[in-house]
Design an enzyme around this catalytic site. Structure first.
Site, mmCIF file in Angstrom:
data_model
loop_
_atom_site.group_PDB
_atom_site.id
_atom_site.type_symbol
_atom_site.label_atom_id
_atom_site.label_comp_id
_atom_site.label_asym_id
_atom_site.label_seq_id
_atom_site.Cartn_x
_atom_site.Cartn_y
_atom_site.Cartn_z
ATOM 1 N N SER A 153 6.551 27.303 24.842
ATOM 2 C CA SER A 153 5.377 27.803 25.226
ATOM 3 C C SER A 153 5.729 28.521 23.271
ATOM 4 O O SER A 153 6.972 29.097 23.262
ATOM 5 C CB SER A 153 5.459 28.112 26.003
ATOM 6 O OG SER A 153 3.613 28.917 25.085
ATOM 7 N N TYR A 167 4.338 34.479 33.012
ATOM 8 C CA TYR A 167 4.678 33.215 31.765
ATOM 9 C C TYR A 167 5.584 32.890 30.730
ATOM 10 O O TYR A 167 6.459 32.650 30.675
ATOM 11 C CB TYR A 167 3.523 32.438 31.346
ATOM 12 C CG TYR A 167 2.699 31.271 30.928
ATOM 13 C CD1 TYR A 167 3.255 30.226 31.642
ATOM 14 C CD2 TYR A 167 2.877 31.546 29.730
ATOM 15 C CE1 TYR A 167 3.044 28.753 30.759
ATOM 16 C CE2 TYR A 167 2.687 30.289 28.614
ATOM 17 C CZ TYR A 167 3.237 28.491 29.694
ATOM 18 O OH TYR A 167 2.692 27.576 29.247
#
Length: 261
Positions: A153, A167
């Site tokens: 990501s 995350y």
């Protein structure tokens, strides 16, 4: 259901390949599975809960697609998933670690909630990918090599927002894992590449938009839109082509110029 229409043989760059895709019932995983099948691969579809969606996808893409259930939040399941897939497919040539979650927790939340979110994000986003990669590497070593693609990501770069730090941290670790695999096992014909998308039009993105608005999600993206799942899928299929050996170790940013290195 009708099967995915096969393209001309000249464009079936993944013919003869068998690829395990985790999180295949999510928007990105579904698109990846379709792109791989359209390129000639046999796709092994992992899902956690959406059995009917996984079965429908397998029937639609055809090509010998098979579904496998596993809750990757359970530490015993990633390796068991690989073993089940290997038992059915025999030779596996590629692994796409796509499954991921984004748990929300802040420093002001109760300590037990803080620890629980960190533990679950680490297990699903990182440890499951590590365990599957371990199993894949051991398999690839005895079968002439193979490919690993990790869906990381943009959050892996430069820190992430305060209510989703687990995350960002796990995605950063996933990038490091990718590069460690590429550097350590390339001589054995094993390659690894990470993709680092920004906002992609998924359920996670739609939930954020519902809470904060479209403008908040698109702020800082020069091209003015989110990526579509098909864009990510197309790139995964390209990375897995046998011709793309020298991409090993790369981190491919797919974020509309919102994060540049």
């Amino acid at each position: 259901m009708s099967h995915v229409q096969n393209p001309p043989a000249a464009t079936r760059h993944l013919h003869g390949q068998t690829v395990l895709v985790t999180g295949a019932t999510g928007a990105i995983g579904n698109a990846i599975a379709r792109a791989l099948a359209a390129s000639g691969a046999r796709v092994l579809l992992h899902y956690a809960r959406r059995a009917e969606e996984a079965k429908a996808l397998a029937a639609e893409i055809g090509g010998g697609a098979v579904c496998f259930q596993a809750d990757l939040a359970d530490p015993t399941r990633p390796t068991a998933l690989w073993e089940a897939a290997e038992a059915v497919a025999g030779r596996i040539t590629g692994l796409v670690n796509n499954a991921g979650i984004l748990g929300r927790v802040s420093v002001g939340d109760p300590f037990d909630a803080w620890q629980a979110v960190w533990a679950r994000d680490i297990q699903v986003n990182l440890l499951a990918a590590a365990d599957l990669s371990r199993a894949a590497i051991r398999h690839f070593r005895t079968h002439g090599g193979g490919r690993i693609v990790n869906i990381a990501s943009r959050a892996a770069q430069g820190g992430y927002r305060g209510d989703a730090m687990p995350y960002g941290a796990t995605k950063a670790a996933l990038v490091n894992l990718t590069q460690s695999i590429a550097g350590s096992f390339g001589a054995e014909g094993i390659t690894a590449v990470a993709l680092a998308p920004g906002w992609v039009r998924t359920e996670m993105a739609e939930a954020y938009v519902a809470e904060h608005g479209e403008a908040a999600a698109l702020s800082g993206i020069p091209i003015g839109r989110m990526a579509e799942p098909d864009e990510i899928a197309e790139l995964v299929a390209f990375v897995l082509r046998p011709s793309q050996v020298s991409l090993s170790g790369a981190v491919l940013d797919v974020n509309g110029a919102s994060k540049m290195r």
